[in-house]
Design a protein around this motif. Sequence first.
Motif, mmCIF file in Angstrom:
data_model
loop_
_atom_site.group_PDB
_atom_site.id
_atom_site.type_symbol
_atom_site.label_atom_id
_atom_site.label_comp_id
_atom_site.label_asym_id
_atom_site.label_seq_id
_atom_site.Cartn_x
_atom_site.Cartn_y
_atom_site.Cartn_z
ATOM 1 N N SER A 5 43.256 42.679 35.738
ATOM 2 C CA SER A 5 43.062 42.766 34.294
ATOM 3 C C SER A 5 43.544 41.477 33.659
ATOM 4 C CB SER A 5 43.790 43.981 33.709
ATOM 5 O OG SER A 5 43.009 45.147 33.900
ATOM 6 N N LEU A 23 38.980 34.027 29.279
ATOM 7 C CA LEU A 23 38.685 35.338 29.867
ATOM 8 C C LEU A 23 37.421 35.254 30.719
ATOM 9 C CD1 LEU A 23 39.516 37.699 26.861
ATOM 10 C CD2 LEU A 23 40.931 37.180 28.858
ATOM 11 N N SER A 27 37.396 35.786 34.682
ATOM 12 C CA SER A 27 36.556 36.891 35.181
ATOM 13 C C SER A 27 35.628 36.394 36.287
ATOM 14 C CB SER A 27 35.677 37.464 34.063
ATOM 15 O OG SER A 27 36.439 38.123 33.122
ATOM 16 N N GLN A 28 35.014 35.250 36.020
ATOM 17 C CA GLN A 28 34.046 34.726 36.969
ATOM 18 C C GLN A 28 34.727 34.322 38.284
ATOM 19 O OE1 GLN A 28 31.882 31.220 35.484
ATOM 20 N NE2 GLN A 28 30.028 32.397 35.877
ATOM 21 N N THR A 31 35.996 37.440 40.199
ATOM 22 C CA THR A 31 34.875 38.163 40.808
ATOM 23 C C THR A 31 34.417 37.453 42.071
ATOM 24 O OG1 THR A 31 34.180 38.983 38.654
ATOM 25 C CG2 THR A 31 32.536 39.018 40.409
ATOM 26 N N SER A 36 37.638 43.135 41.283
ATOM 27 C CA SER A 36 36.931 43.798 40.196
ATOM 28 C C SER A 36 37.798 43.646 38.948
ATOM 29 C CB SER A 36 36.744 45.278 40.544
ATOM 30 O OG SER A 36 36.257 45.965 39.417
ATOM 31 N N VAL A 37 37.268 42.994 37.922
ATOM 32 C CA VAL A 37 38.019 42.836 36.675
ATOM 33 C C VAL A 37 37.753 44.065 35.804
ATOM 34 C CG1 VAL A 37 38.411 41.397 34.642
ATOM 35 C CG2 VAL A 37 37.881 40.327 36.840
ATOM 36 N N ALA A 40 39.615 43.122 29.903
ATOM 37 C CA ALA A 40 40.000 41.815 29.357
ATOM 38 C C ALA A 40 40.282 42.042 27.879
ATOM 39 C CB ALA A 40 38.888 40.794 29.558
ATOM 40 N N LEU B 14 32.472 41.304 32.549
ATOM 41 C CA LEU B 14 33.701 41.181 33.335
ATOM 42 C C LEU B 14 33.451 40.665 34.747
ATOM 43 C CD1 LEU B 14 35.408 44.428 32.044
ATOM 44 C CD2 LEU B 14 36.206 42.097 31.675
ATOM 45 N N ASN B 15 32.188 40.491 35.118
ATOM 46 C CA ASN B 15 31.931 39.969 36.462
ATOM 47 C C ASN B 15 31.355 38.558 36.429
ATOM 48 O OD1 ASN B 15 29.185 40.224 35.923
ATOM 49 N ND2 ASN B 15 28.946 42.142 37.044
ATOM 50 N N GLY B 16 31.464 37.907 35.272
ATOM 51 C CA GLY B 16 31.040 36.522 35.209
ATOM 52 C C GLY B 16 29.554 36.325 35.007
ATOM 53 N N ARG B 44 34.483 47.991 31.433
ATOM 54 C CA ARG B 44 33.304 48.189 32.276
ATOM 55 C C ARG B 44 32.520 49.423 31.857
ATOM 56 N NH1 ARG B 44 34.255 44.751 36.716
ATOM 57 N NH2 ARG B 44 32.667 45.696 37.983
#
Lengths: 270, 270
Positions: A5, A23, A27-28, A31, A36-37, A40, B14-16, B44
Amino acid sequence: MPQASLLAIGNELLNGAIRDANLFTLSQRLTQMGFSVEYALMTRDLPEKIGLALRFLLDHKPDVLLCSGGLGPTEDDLTLAALAQALHLPLVVSEAAAALVEAHYSRLLAQHYLAHPGPEFARRKMSTLPEGAIPLPNPVGTAPGVKLCYAGTHIYVLPGVPAELQAIFEASIVPELLTLFPPAAWVERALLVHCNDEAEAAVPLREVAHRHPGVYLKSLAKPFPSAGVEGLRVIAAAQAPTTAEAEAAVTTALTDLQHTLEATGLRVTW
Amino acid sequence: MPQASLLAIGNELLNGAIRDANLFTLSQRLTQMGFSVEYALMTRDLPEKIGLALRFLLDHKPDVLLCSGGLGPTEDDLTLAALAQALHLPLVVSEAAAALVEAHYSRLLAQHYLAHPGPEFARRKMSTLPEGAIPLPNPVGTAPGVKLCYAGTHIYVLPGVPAELQAIFEASIVPELLTLFPPAAWVERALLVHCNDEAEAAVPLREVAHRHPGVYLKSLAKPFPSAGVEGLRVIAAAQAPTTAEAEAAVTTALTDLQHTLEATGLRVTW
């Protein structure tokens, strides 16, 4: 899959002065590394708000919590005080952090980039961490990053300046995360469905998603009317131990999606 | 000052895959209208996560909660189901929402933009709202926005596609917020302090901030070494009933800051 997170701290992120970039970057990168994010969150420079935000994110017991912003020498840099309070830890001067701050100023003085080694209160503030925290060298700024383990969560606190955040993340955090959590590959591909209504693709998309539970499939609706937009973009992405496996999973799912959509009369291009 | 919080929903944030734009747009617009944005959260497409995020944000009793994403016809569009569950409301077909969806499809059929009026399940999904919710017309897409009052919070749910979100926000939400909350002006100015170390400006900045409690002052540290970056940017911003008053407050504070910094030997340009 390990969970992460993110928390970004700063009034400027919530009053329209600055569009947060950290963020998305984090996140990128997380991942791509197999995380798994989950959340945010952006919050203001208020200790109470920062504390409530930290509690919310820590309550879900992420493996990793990355915070950005509020590490500098100014009065609104309150992140570490709020973190210490949220975790019921005292704030103490860290010899290791003080050494990093002193070395930074010595370097800038030697390069004649600065004329003074920074005011004493500022050096002291940037050397004061929650008890037990470990400072992380900042290759492009003054305030060190901070690392702290709490109830199974690896907490990392980074400056909000994107270049500083990225430098500390890549130099100190990525290598550590790769040893703590098995790295994974992340592959993402998109195809274009030649239709104007997301609803037309919804049923085939659902069927294909159920046949490939390990692949993330998402259609991105487009506004209407949109000149120059030819159709509906569908993203497919997968995490796997190797890039080859992730690519195979994505390609198999997209090929299935293509055939399923074509069977309903829709045209698809990759 | 009325308070707002924001929630953006979608794995892709959140996964870019996608860098969210809606939180920034809404933060900026709400600030300009006199709101203080307290939290902006991304989560998510999982009903449990959406529910926990909604509960966190609603627990702080914002005057306004704006949510984006997850209103479409596909299986991962779960926002309204999660909202209904979080608020213990049943999901019911809204005649008003159904009329908006039908009118949208009729328009597209008449324009020969679509050949079919959308599958029945999709039209039904986009017409199904938490009990008591009011649909908001979507000028550039299919799924209506949704409005709901809960325990003193005005909740608005918008599609995640930025053009749809902005169209509904400007057409339906801005006029309503301007009647519900007294509008205010927001003015922001920056000046440049010719120094290389944020710490050098920290004490003057703190003194000036204390003398102008209604003005938001923030120094934005820069990474070192940064070719082409001349100094430290300081933002000053204020909200006031009129633009003239906000401008006066910002100008007074920045003039004070300039004199205070110059008294310490630092050069300042606007």
